[in-house]
Design an enzyme around this catalytic site. Structure first.
Site, PDB file in Angstrom:
ATOM      1  N   SER A   6      54.164  -0.985  33.536  1.00 22.63           N
ATOM      2  CA  SER A   6      55.489  -0.725  33.692  1.00 22.63           C
ATOM      3  C   SER A   6      55.594   0.304  35.021  1.00 22.63           C
ATOM      4  O   SER A   6      55.217   1.521  34.643  1.00 22.63           O
ATOM      5  CB  SER A   6      56.291  -0.450  32.355  1.00 22.63           C
ATOM      6  OG  SER A   6      57.387   0.406  32.705  1.00 22.63           O
ATOM      7  N   HIS A  31      55.599  -4.751  36.111  1.00 23.91           N
ATOM      8  CA  HIS A  31      56.678  -4.815  34.920  1.00 23.91           C
ATOM      9  C   HIS A  31      57.708  -3.930  35.645  1.00 23.91           C
ATOM     10  O   HIS A  31      57.262  -2.539  35.693  1.00 23.91           O
ATOM     11  CB  HIS A  31      56.195  -4.512  33.776  1.00 23.91           C
ATOM     12  CG  HIS A  31      57.318  -4.442  32.843  1.00 23.91           C
ATOM     13  ND1 HIS A  31      57.487  -5.722  31.986  1.00 23.91           N
ATOM     14  CD2 HIS A  31      58.037  -3.542  31.964  1.00 23.91           C
ATOM     15  CE1 HIS A  31      58.463  -5.670  31.128  1.00 23.91           C
ATOM     16  NE2 HIS A  31      58.752  -4.327  31.101  1.00 23.91           N
ATOM     17  N   ASP A  33      61.419  -2.273  35.279  1.00 20.66           N
ATOM     18  CA  ASP A  33      62.531  -2.151  34.003  1.00 20.66           C
ATOM     19  C   ASP A  33      63.781  -1.666  34.547  1.00 20.66           C
ATOM     20  O   ASP A  33      63.868  -0.739  35.189  1.00 20.66           O
ATOM     21  CB  ASP A  33      61.879  -1.016  32.908  1.00 20.66           C
ATOM     22  CG  ASP A  33      60.842  -1.405  32.422  1.00 20.66           C
ATOM     23  OD1 ASP A  33      60.997  -2.147  31.428  1.00 20.66           O
ATOM     24  OD2 ASP A  33      59.583  -0.827  32.386  1.00 20.66           O
ATOM     25  N   MET A  35      67.498  -0.877  34.089  1.00 19.20           N
ATOM     26  CA  MET A  35      68.535  -0.322  33.041  1.00 19.20           C
ATOM     27  C   MET A  35      69.991   0.088  33.667  1.00 19.20           C
ATOM     28  O   MET A  35      70.152   0.594  34.571  1.00 19.20           O
ATOM     29  CB  MET A  35      67.872   0.981  32.392  1.00 19.20           C
ATOM     30  CG  MET A  35      66.569   0.908  31.715  1.00 19.20           C
ATOM     31  SD  MET A  35      65.855   2.295  31.180  1.00 19.20           S
ATOM     32  CE  MET A  35      64.219   1.920  30.895  1.00 19.20           C
ATOM     33  N   HIS A  64      62.172  -7.058  33.947  1.00 17.60           N
ATOM     34  CA  HIS A  64      62.978  -6.848  32.593  1.00 17.60           C
ATOM     35  C   HIS A  64      64.034  -6.157  32.680  1.00 17.60           C
ATOM     36  O   HIS A  64      64.080  -5.111  33.067  1.00 17.60           O
ATOM     37  CB  HIS A  64      61.882  -5.997  31.810  1.00 17.60           C
ATOM     38  CG  HIS A  64      62.199  -5.632  30.178  1.00 17.60           C
ATOM     39  ND1 HIS A  64      61.820  -4.534  29.577  1.00 17.60           N
ATOM     40  CD2 HIS A  64      63.391  -6.224  29.571  1.00 17.60           C
ATOM     41  CE1 HIS A  64      62.490  -4.619  28.416  1.00 17.60           C
ATOM     42  NE2 HIS A  64      63.332  -5.570  28.413  1.00 17.60           N
ATOM     43  N   MET A  66      67.330  -4.781  31.248  1.00 20.41           N
ATOM     44  CA  MET A  66      67.984  -4.356  30.050  1.00 20.41           C
ATOM     45  C   MET A  66      69.396  -4.089  30.581  1.00 20.41           C
ATOM     46  O   MET A  66      70.006  -2.835  30.651  1.00 20.41           O
ATOM     47  CB  MET A  66      67.325  -2.967  29.598  1.00 20.41           C
ATOM     48  CG  MET A  66      65.787  -3.293  29.006  1.00 20.41           C
ATOM     49  SD  MET A  66      64.704  -1.961  28.859  1.00 20.41           S
ATOM     50  CE  MET A  66      64.044  -2.073  30.582  1.00 20.41           C
ATOM     51  N   MET A 135      60.049  -6.256  22.163  1.00 18.32           N
ATOM     52  CA  MET A 135      60.059  -4.841  21.977  1.00 18.32           C
ATOM     53  C   MET A 135      59.356  -4.243  20.880  1.00 18.32           C
ATOM     54  O   MET A 135      59.867  -4.402  19.702  1.00 18.32           O
ATOM     55  CB  MET A 135      61.608  -4.562  22.184  1.00 18.32           C
ATOM     56  CG  MET A 135      62.279  -4.726  23.640  1.00 18.32           C
ATOM     57  SD  MET A 135      61.355  -4.446  24.976  1.00 18.32           S
ATOM     58  CE  MET A 135      61.405  -2.721  24.916  1.00 18.32           C
ATOM     59  N   ASP A 173      56.216  -4.783  24.627  1.00 15.31           N
ATOM     60  CA  ASP A 173      56.700  -3.763  25.428  1.00 15.31           C
ATOM     61  C   ASP A 173      57.003  -2.676  24.758  1.00 15.31           C
ATOM     62  O   ASP A 173      57.925  -2.654  23.879  1.00 15.31           O
ATOM     63  CB  ASP A 173      57.787  -4.283  26.297  1.00 15.31           C
ATOM     64  CG  ASP A 173      58.378  -3.392  27.435  1.00 15.31           C
ATOM     65  OD1 ASP A 173      57.606  -2.281  27.416  1.00 15.31           O
ATOM     66  OD2 ASP A 173      59.306  -3.550  27.950  1.00 15.31           O
ATOM     67  N   GLY A 175      54.994   1.632  23.546  1.00 15.01           N
ATOM     68  CA  GLY A 175      54.101   2.132  22.947  1.00 15.01           C
ATOM     69  C   GLY A 175      52.638   1.536  22.942  1.00 15.01           C
ATOM     70  O   GLY A 175      52.038   1.908  21.988  1.00 15.01           O
ATOM     71  N   SER A 196      53.314   4.626  30.096  1.00 16.69           N
ATOM     72  CA  SER A 196      52.788   5.790  29.956  1.00 16.69           C
ATOM     73  C   SER A 196      51.202   5.839  29.765  1.00 16.69           C
ATOM     74  O   SER A 196      50.668   6.997  30.350  1.00 16.69           O
ATOM     75  CB  SER A 196      53.560   6.756  28.849  1.00 16.69           C
ATOM     76  OG  SER A 196      53.508   6.085  27.816  1.00 16.69           O
TER      77      SER A 196
HETATM   78  C1  DX5 Z   1      61.231   0.549  27.567  1.00 16.52           C
HETATM   79  C2  DX5 Z   1      60.668  -0.171  28.776  1.00 16.52           C
HETATM   80  C3  DX5 Z   1      59.206  -0.178  28.879  1.00 16.52           C
HETATM   81  C4  DX5 Z   1      58.568   1.153  29.064  1.00 16.52           C
HETATM   82  C5  DX5 Z   1      57.295   1.217  28.276  1.00 16.52           C
HETATM   83  O1  DX5 Z   1      62.657   0.198  27.616  1.00 16.52           O
HETATM   84  O2  DX5 Z   1      60.996  -1.704  28.380  1.00 16.52           O
HETATM   85  O3  DX5 Z   1      58.669  -1.173  29.584  1.00 16.52           O
HETATM   86  O4  DX5 Z   1      58.282   1.368  30.364  1.00 16.52           O
HETATM   87  O5  DX5 Z   1      56.820   2.477  28.110  1.00 16.52           O
HETATM   88  P1  DX5 Z   1      55.710   2.882  27.316  1.00 16.52           P
HETATM   89  O6  DX5 Z   1      54.456   1.882  27.689  1.00 16.52           O
HETATM   90  O7  DX5 Z   1      55.435   4.232  27.880  1.00 16.52           O
HETATM   91  O8  DX5 Z   1      56.070   2.794  25.949  1.00 16.52           O
HETATM   92 ZN    ZN Z   2      59.970  -3.073  29.809  1.00 16.55          ZN
END
Ligand code: DX5
Ligand code: ZN
Length: 214
Positions: A6, A31, A33, A35, A64, A66, A135, A173, A175, A196
């Site tokens: 990501s 990936h 993201d 938002m 992705h 959101m 998620m 997706d 953690g 991360s």
């Molecule tokens: C969160 C995103 C994830 C995010 C995951 O809303 O959809 O894709 O980047 O980040 P980590 O892998 O650090 O949990």
């Molecule tokens: Zn994501």
């Protein structure tokens, strides 16, 4: 295992080295993201940034969204040349129509579920999907702790997909690291997103490889 790092955890002040790392790595997808500050309590990046990224990135894009009203953005995502357009069940009233429109635009379609949304909501659309994005954190932020209940949700979704004969891949997706990734692999995940864990690693390519082998 397919791996989809990501970009949310990359260095936004200088994306080039991170994109070179992605291109040279063994990852399968990138990936992205998006938002909107409405569906989730955060704003990340939008189409101008993704357009620039798409010109440099050699990996297929896993977008992705959101955002509310994802159906309004299908042609924009298609313009990126994205492989997957993934939107949230909770943000879209007409999922069937949106999935058909994504396919008509030449992309693969994915639906994402927040941690509290049951997989049964996908029963009547699973045969049309190319990806389900579960998620394992509440969407909106990178670096959050993994919600352990996601493992059983993957197992249940694996059964639903196998029994229905759907081609949908299970993507997870939030953690994800080598230890949570191992649990998800055992439960039947096909793709792991990691932000991360990859971009925070001293050796991001090795972090990707540690998920690839699962
Ligand atoms: C969160 C995103 C994830 C995010 C995951 O809303 O959809 O894709 O980047 O980040 P980590 O892998 O650090 O949990
Ligand atoms: Zn994501």
């Amino acid at each position: 295992m397919k791996v989809s790092p990501s970009l949310l955890s990359a260095n936004f002040a200088n994306l080039t080295p991170d994109l070179e790392m992605i291109n040279d790595s063994n990852c399968d997808l990138l990936h992205l993201d998006v938002m909107d500050g409405v569906f989730v309590p955060n704003i990340s990046f939008g189409f101008p940034v993704m357009k620039a990224v798409s010109k440099v990135c050699l990996k297929p894009l896993d977008v992705h969204l959101m955002i509310v009203e994802p159906q309004n953005w299908i042609s924009h995502v298609a313009d990126l040349g994205a492989e997957y357009m993934v939107f949230h069940q909770e943000a879209c009233t007409h999922i069937h129509r949106t999935v058909q429109a994504i396919h008509a635009a030449g992309m693969k379609a994915g639906v994402s579920l927040c941690p509290a949304t049951p997989i049964e909501t996908l029963e009547d659309i699973i045969g049309d999907l190319d990806q389900v994005l579960l998620m394992s954190v509440n969407p909106g932020f990178g670096g959050q702790p993994f919600i352990p209940r996601a493992v059983e949700k993957v197992r249940k979704l694996r059964r639903m997909i196998d029994e229905s004969g759907s081609r949908a891949l299970i993507n997870v997706d939030g953690g994800v690291n080598a230890s949570t990734g191992a649990l998800l692999a055992e439960a039947g995940a096909d793709i792991l997103v990691a932000g991360s864990y990859v971009f925070g690693a001293a050796d991001p390519r090795a972090a990707i490889d540690s998920l690839k082998v699962l």
